[in-house]
Write an enzyme that holds these catalytic residues in place. Structure first.
Site, mmCIF file in Angstrom:
data_model
loop_
_atom_site.group_PDB
_atom_site.id
_atom_site.type_symbol
_atom_site.label_atom_id
_atom_site.label_comp_id
_atom_site.label_asym_id
_atom_site.label_seq_id
_atom_site.Cartn_x
_atom_site.Cartn_y
_atom_site.Cartn_z
ATOM 1 N N HIS A 148 148.462 44.349 36.200
ATOM 2 C CA HIS A 148 148.424 44.944 34.911
ATOM 3 C C HIS A 148 149.645 45.240 34.064
ATOM 4 O O HIS A 148 149.186 45.702 33.224
ATOM 5 C CB HIS A 148 147.068 44.928 34.175
ATOM 6 C CG HIS A 148 146.581 46.567 34.909
ATOM 7 N ND1 HIS A 148 145.919 46.528 36.260
ATOM 8 C CD2 HIS A 148 146.657 47.302 34.094
ATOM 9 C CE1 HIS A 148 145.794 48.025 35.903
ATOM 10 N NE2 HIS A 148 145.956 48.505 34.566
ATOM 11 N N ASP A 204 145.548 42.656 42.658
ATOM 12 C CA ASP A 204 146.201 43.172 41.127
ATOM 13 C C ASP A 204 147.563 44.592 41.006
ATOM 14 O O ASP A 204 147.463 45.453 40.672
ATOM 15 C CB ASP A 204 145.356 43.973 40.339
ATOM 16 C CG ASP A 204 145.797 44.005 38.945
ATOM 17 O OD1 ASP A 204 146.382 44.271 38.301
ATOM 18 O OD2 ASP A 204 145.327 46.192 38.590
ATOM 19 N N GLY A 234 146.897 55.215 31.220
ATOM 20 C CA GLY A 234 148.442 55.348 31.975
ATOM 21 C C GLY A 234 148.719 55.825 33.715
ATOM 22 O O GLY A 234 149.369 56.366 34.327
ATOM 23 N N ASN A 235 147.381 56.238 34.511
ATOM 24 C CA ASN A 235 147.010 56.511 36.239
ATOM 25 C C ASN A 235 147.500 54.726 36.262
ATOM 26 O O ASN A 235 148.141 55.119 37.585
ATOM 27 C CB ASN A 235 146.440 57.513 36.467
ATOM 28 C CG ASN A 235 146.382 58.705 36.762
ATOM 29 O OD1 ASN A 235 145.680 59.572 35.406
ATOM 30 N ND2 ASN A 235 146.858 59.282 37.032
ATOM 31 N N SER A 236 147.054 54.186 36.193
ATOM 32 C CA SER A 236 146.848 52.557 37.000
ATOM 33 C C SER A 236 148.904 52.743 37.446
ATOM 34 O O SER A 236 149.429 52.671 36.800
ATOM 35 C CB SER A 236 147.465 51.625 35.438
ATOM 36 O OG SER A 236 146.058 51.506 35.524
ATOM 37 N N GLY A 270 138.842 26.114 51.935
ATOM 38 C CA GLY A 270 138.317 25.012 50.897
ATOM 39 C C GLY A 270 136.123 25.475 50.513
ATOM 40 O O GLY A 270 135.583 24.403 50.176
#
Length: 533
Positions: A159, A193, A266-268, A325
């Site tokens: 992200h 992510d 901002g730490n991401s 599936g």
């Protein structure tokens, strides 16, 4: 005193030596008795103190020094990531044109330009069609990352970099005023992510060491390093407050380490570090009602990071996970187990999936894969997801109390659940911004346009669009500028321009000979030059 006592003392005094002896004897007996009593008291006191453990002062704890040493070791590997992206603005109206760079020097604004109506017609504006940049605004974001390979490979969050037109990385040991290094997106994974980017540098970079996240226990000390709110080289301390947190519904592969080390916007993408100076997680999310630190943060475990990274740096630059599936209850339910049996009970079978083709049905309870017992949905997903699409697996399951077997061919999870995952049948690396060397589009100059611009017909090309945050924009090219030459080579058509552009490589110098927008013939031309990133 009576007569008898008086007579005794009279006789005693008459015999002085006997008197003296009596006095000395009395004093000696008193001293002896006092000594015995004192010795007995001291002996008892000494006996009591011998039973007690003496108090000692321990050596000073060096925990703060340990934090300092870890910070010094890891900070050079942690980077600040700045991204720029273009998004549509629902409030934008009218035309958007780049202002003339000399507007404040007396050449007049757009409304004063004799060519304004012409540019409005061809490049968007009142009465004309809007260009690709109309109705858009530029968005900037900040994040963190950690260098894991000295060649410039960096792990961060998806992200942080997704849909970015430009990704820039700042290293800790560089001047803060420098613009940073342009980074290339290697690949990203929606399920976890995570993303991998790369910068080109002429020296080996300090790479962080990954640790084993499975070895972390609740209560262990950890540090979070990153750039919260753009503040570089920020270190916060805390403990592992929980493990195996699933905070995103319907995400099979997002099981986080929970920590109370302060994590803020901002730490991401920054690292979560153990006391051995090893990265045991990538900081990803916070749980808050204020968009800031509230004591609960989450990091993707390093064991998951390593698995994803190794696939993203591979030839396909994407993560491939197997699937058969089926769907099942995310949380184990004892009542289901009592009715259907122990294992993983199928609640849905995707039409046309490997499970469907193998004959599995709703209500079947899968008990093993290739002879290995399956006790929970996590066990099943971990096993199947680790297998390559196209490989085969033998399932044992229970239907109506009877054990049965089936062989399934593993499918690609991203294709099987494309609509649910928000993906189509495409390589995930294609989500990255397409590389554009110059970042502009041009069109040929018609005879009418040549007359208006007072240039010879068939000479040059006019800039139609300039991509924001591109090489061309950095140099100062604007819509309406006329490019006459590139590196001394005449540009007389869009084909000429494309041919020259395709021949240039990163690191080469590029010099444009340009007739600025709105300039008259007597105003001449200018050079715009730079090194192609």
């Amino acid at each position: 005193m009576d007569s008898r006592e008086s007579a005794f003392w009279v006789r005693l005094k008459a015999n002085r030596w006997a008197y003296t002896f009596t006095i000395l004897a009395t004093l000696s007996v008193g001293i002896l008795i006092g000594t015995i009593v004192s010795y007995g008291v001291k002996g008892k006191e000494g006996q009591k103190s011998s039973d007690a453990t003496p108090l000692t002062i321990p050596a000073p704890q060096q925990l703060s020094n340990a934090f300092s040493q870890i910070s010094k070791q890891l900070e050079p590997s942690v980077v600040n990531i700045n991204t720029e992206s273009t998004i549509k603005s629902p409030h934008r109206r009218g035309h958007s044109v780049h202002p003339d760079p000399d507007q404040d020097q007396g050449q007049g604004g757009d409304d004063d330009s004799p060519f304004q109506d012409f540019f409005d017609k061809f490049f968007g504006g009142p009465g004309g069609q809007s260009g690709p940049e109309a109705g858009t605004i530029r968005q900037r974001s900040l994040g963190s990352g950690v260098i894991v390979d000295s060649k410039g490979y960096i792990v961060t969050n998806r992200h942080v970099v997704e849909k970015a037109d430009r990704i820039r990385v700042k290293l800790m040991d560089e001047n803060p005023a420098t613009p940073g290094h342009d980074a290339k997106l290697i690949g990203m994974d929606q399920e976890t992510d995570l993303a991998v980017i790369k910068i080109e540098v002429d020296r080996p970079l300090p790479a962080a060491k990954l640790g084993n996240s499975d070895g972390m226990d609740v209560g262990d000390w950890v540090l979070a390093i990153g750039s919260p709110f753009g503040l570089q080289e920020t270190v916060t301390a805390g403990i592992v407050s929980a493990k195996g947190r699933n905070i995103v519904p319907n995400r099979q592969f997002q099981s986080f380490i929970q920590t109370d080390a302060a994590i803020n916007p901002g730490n991401s993408g920054g690292p979560l570090v153990n006391m051995a100076s090893e990265v045991i997680g990538i900081n990803t999310a916070i749980l808050t009602e204020t968009s800031s630190y509230a004591g609960v943060g989450f990091a993707m475990p390093s064991n998951t990071v390593a698995q994803v990274y190794n696939q993203l740096i591979g030839p396909e630059h994407r993560v491939s996970r197997g699937s058969i599936g089926i769907e099942f209850s995310a949380q184990p339910n004892p009542a289901i187990a009592r009715i259907y049996g122990s294992g993983v009970t199928v609640s849905n079978v995707v039409s046309g999936s490997p499970a469907d083709q193998a004959g599995l049905k709703i209500g079947d309870t899968i008990t093993s894969v290739d002879g290995k017992d399956v006790k929970s949905g996590d066990d099943l997903v971990a096993d199947i997801a680790s297998r390559k699409p196209g490989s085969k697996a033998k399932l044992a399951f229970v239907r109506n109390g009877k054990r049965q077997d089936a062989t399934v061919t593993i499918a690609d999870r991203s294709k099987l659940f494309a609509s649910r995952l928000g993906e189509e049948d495409e390589n995930q690396s294609e989500e990255a911004p397409k590389a554009s060397k110059f970042g502009i589009t041009v069109r040929g100059i018609t005879s009418d346009l040549a007359d208006r611009l007072s240039i010879p017909a068939g000479k040059g090309v006019v800039v139609q669009d300039v991509k924001q945050a591109s090489f061309a924009e950095d140099l100062g090219l604007n819509r309406g500028d006329v490019i006459l030459e590139v590196n001394k080579q005449p540009v007389n058509s869009p084909d000429d321009f494309t041919k020259i552009e395709s021949s240039l490589k990163s690191g080469q110098d590029v010099v444009f000979l340009v007739r600025p927008r709105g300039a008259r013939a007597q105003d001449g031309t200018i050079f715009l030059a730079g090194t192609l990133p």
